[in-house]
Design a protein around this motif. Sequence first.
Motif, PDB file in Angstrom:
ATOM      1  N   GLY A 169      -4.295  10.094   0.401  1.00 23.84           N
ATOM      2  CA  GLY A 169      -4.569   9.426   1.678  1.00 23.84           C
ATOM      3  C   GLY A 169      -5.807   9.963   2.361  1.00 23.84           C
ATOM      4  O   GLY A 169      -6.635   9.205   2.864  1.00 23.84           O
TER       5      GLY A 169
ATOM      6  N   ILE B 228      -9.077   8.902   0.428  1.00 22.50           N
ATOM      7  CA  ILE B 228      -9.344   7.456   0.570  1.00 22.50           C
ATOM      8  C   ILE B 228      -9.843   7.170   1.990  1.00 22.50           C
ATOM      9  O   ILE B 228     -10.801   6.418   2.191  1.00 22.50           O
ATOM     10  CB  ILE B 228      -8.079   6.627   0.241  1.00 22.50           C
ATOM     11  N   ALA B 229      -9.189   7.809   2.965  1.00 16.98           N
ATOM     12  CA  ALA B 229      -9.602   7.606   4.360  1.00 16.98           C
ATOM     13  C   ALA B 229     -11.064   7.960   4.539  1.00 16.98           C
ATOM     14  O   ALA B 229     -11.822   7.223   5.172  1.00 16.98           O
ATOM     15  CB  ALA B 229      -8.729   8.467   5.273  1.00 16.98           C
TER      16      ALA B 229
ATOM     17  N   ASP C 251      -7.506   1.905  -2.102  1.00 21.53           N
ATOM     18  CA  ASP C 251      -8.695   1.773  -1.243  1.00 21.53           C
ATOM     19  C   ASP C 251      -9.018   0.298  -0.966  1.00 21.53           C
ATOM     20  O   ASP C 251      -9.423  -0.070   0.137  1.00 21.53           O
ATOM     21  CB  ASP C 251      -9.899   2.549  -1.812  1.00 21.53           C
TER      22      ASP C 251
ATOM     23  N   CYS D 237       0.432   6.939   4.430  1.00 23.88           N
ATOM     24  CA  CYS D 237       0.879   8.211   3.821  1.00 23.88           C
ATOM     25  C   CYS D 237       2.193   8.664   4.442  1.00 23.88           C
ATOM     26  O   CYS D 237       3.132   9.050   3.741  1.00 23.88           O
ATOM     27  CB  CYS D 237      -0.138   9.321   4.073  1.00 23.88           C
TER      28      CYS D 237
ATOM     29  N   THR E 165       0.838  -1.202   0.000  1.00 25.29           N
ATOM     30  CA  THR E 165       0.000   0.000   0.000  1.00 25.29           C
ATOM     31  C   THR E 165       0.874   1.254   0.000  1.00 25.29           C
ATOM     32  O   THR E 165       0.617   2.209  -0.740  1.00 25.29           O
ATOM     33  CB  THR E 165      -0.910   0.013   1.259  1.00 25.29           C
TER      34      THR E 165
ATOM     35  N   ILE F  55      -6.540  -0.879   1.678  1.00 26.95           N
ATOM     36  CA  ILE F  55      -6.856  -0.323   3.004  1.00 26.95           C
ATOM     37  C   ILE F  55      -8.085  -1.029   3.583  1.00 26.95           C
ATOM     38  O   ILE F  55      -8.086  -1.445   4.752  1.00 26.95           O
ATOM     39  CB  ILE F  55      -7.138   1.202   2.900  1.00 26.95           C
TER      40      ILE F  55
ATOM     41  N   SER G 202      -9.070   1.707   9.603  1.00 25.42           N
ATOM     42  CA  SER G 202      -8.931   2.104   8.186  1.00 25.42           C
ATOM     43  C   SER G 202      -8.409   3.540   8.090  1.00 25.42           C
ATOM     44  O   SER G 202      -7.588   3.858   7.215  1.00 25.42           O
ATOM     45  CB  SER G 202     -10.256   1.953   7.440  1.00 25.42           C
TER      46      SER G 202
ATOM     47  N   THR H  81      -5.768   5.300  -6.603  1.00 30.55           N
ATOM     48  CA  THR H  81      -6.692   5.270  -5.458  1.00 30.55           C
ATOM     49  C   THR H  81      -7.575   4.024  -5.492  1.00 30.55           C
ATOM     50  O   THR H  81      -7.949   3.509  -4.438  1.00 30.55           O
ATOM     51  CB  THR H  81      -7.572   6.543  -5.397  1.00 30.55           C
TER      52      THR H  81
ATOM     53  N   SER I  78      -4.796   4.477   6.480  1.00 31.48           N
ATOM     54  CA  SER I  78      -4.676   5.416   5.350  1.00 31.48           C
ATOM     55  C   SER I  78      -3.632   6.477   5.654  1.00 31.48           C
ATOM     56  O   SER I  78      -2.716   6.722   4.855  1.00 31.48           O
ATOM     57  CB  SER I  78      -6.009   6.120   5.082  1.00 31.48           C
TER      58      SER I  78
END
Lengths: 481, 51
Positions: free
Chosen positions: A168, A171-172, A344, A387, A141, A347, A379, A340, A383
């Motif tokens: 990040g 996506i989070a 994702d 990062c 990741t 994650i 999660s 992404t 994320s």
Amino acid sequence: MSDLMDSALYIVVIAFYMVALAAVGWLGKKKVSSISDWYVGGFKIGGVVMGVAFFATYFSAVLMIGFAGSASKWGMSATVIGMWHAVSAVIAFAVLAPRLSKAFRELNAMTFSEFLSLRYGSKTLRYASALIIAIFIIPYTVSAFIAMGSAISTIVGTPFWMGVLVAGAIIAVYVFSGGLFSATLAEFIQGIVMTIAVVAVWVFSYSLLGGFVQAHETMAAIDIRSVTFPAFGTNTWSVIIGLTAVMGFGMLAQPQMVLRYATISSRMNIKRALLIATFGSLLFPLAAYSYGALSRPILAKFGIDVMTLKDDLIVPLFVKTAFPPWLSVLFLAGIMCAATSTIDALIHMTAGTLTRDLVRPASKMMSDKTQLRMTKLISLILSLGCCIIAIYPPGLIYQLTAYTWQVLSSSFMGPLVMALFYRRANKYGALAGMVAGFASAQLWYLFLAPPATPIYPFFPGVAASLIVTYLVSRFTGPKQA
Amino acid sequence: MIEMLGLVSQYSNLSPIGIDWWIILGGWVPGFLGLALAFVIWARSRRDADE
């Protein structure tokens, strides 16, 4: 167009993309009312969405930038790697998905490790598989974040950390909110955008070289090896054959991919997903490897010899040198979508695995509500944590990432395939197969991987995993399922 | 084109579209056969659903 206008346009595209994904997160949040909804979309995700989500997860920015860059040196033989992805998609949806989705439902499994644990009746298998996933997926990741940050900073000119943090954060937000619902819906949109982007670049590259056949003639005139298959036993030959197997058939046992083809809502939807996933798995890599190969004669027109460049730098240079502004913007959007859509999935899968397969068993009193909250929190931490690691990557990241797919497929291929097709497969066989696959891939990687031999660790790893799972199951105990 | 004709005669594996037959037979044909198979499976499932 001035540099300032270019930058403004890029920033508008990125802002629009963030707003669209935030909306997806909000939509997904409304659909999540139980833990099953977050983990496996309540087994209600349709075939069209899942078909696109499948290939959007499968192909990342690493293919659009890294492998396409390598293809500029390998030539059109790189398209062989891509074309076999379509065959793998057929195997995933026509052979594995019907049995796997039925088994996931019957066992009420929500993660890959939980499926193995319930199918074989072994907690050890659950912890061991969850640990392998955590150890290898997190660096993978991080490397996806690095690829995306590098591409954005090269094309847009923004600092590396900014691209990583933007990805990040967004996506989070949407994985946190809607779990698999949001992830697959986002991947559906991302899959369409990234396919349009690579196909546009593909068509543009051929048009720059005067058409389909003319382009190949130009390539052949520069170097005949650009249009021929590499000779048996050469380094390029072993890379092409190795990557065809690892990226194609190795995909079948990747936990994040399994979660996509095992959680479709019905048999009819599996067939729909089969057609769409196969089409995307053929078109996307064919386009990406082709424009990679075509970049060599195009850049040669600008006086640039790709053979003197690092693979990762070739495509960004190709974009900056040869593309009109509209195509650069479209390609940037494609890169963001491709990156992404893979991140994702990683994650979502890792957060679920960490919570459900490692944290929850240690805390026996955890309610479903608490578990859902904890998964969402993990999660979020994952994320943002990935990062930060991407911005300050330790050297070990690259070593682990280099063979993530090979280790995961070597560890899980035997237990997964035998769980579905060999009724007598039991926990002893599955555990032995996992250990044998993992160990043989590791040992091969350390001592016999290319250039020492032309054989990738994937081959002995997967063979050991399948054979040992079968043999040990056959000669030990009664069947478990 | 003349250069190409020279190359074709020199490398007999090149197909009429200027790519090695090994690339087409080893990659493109299996890929498109996979897509054709996916289409057939999907079409049959639709027909079965209609019946």
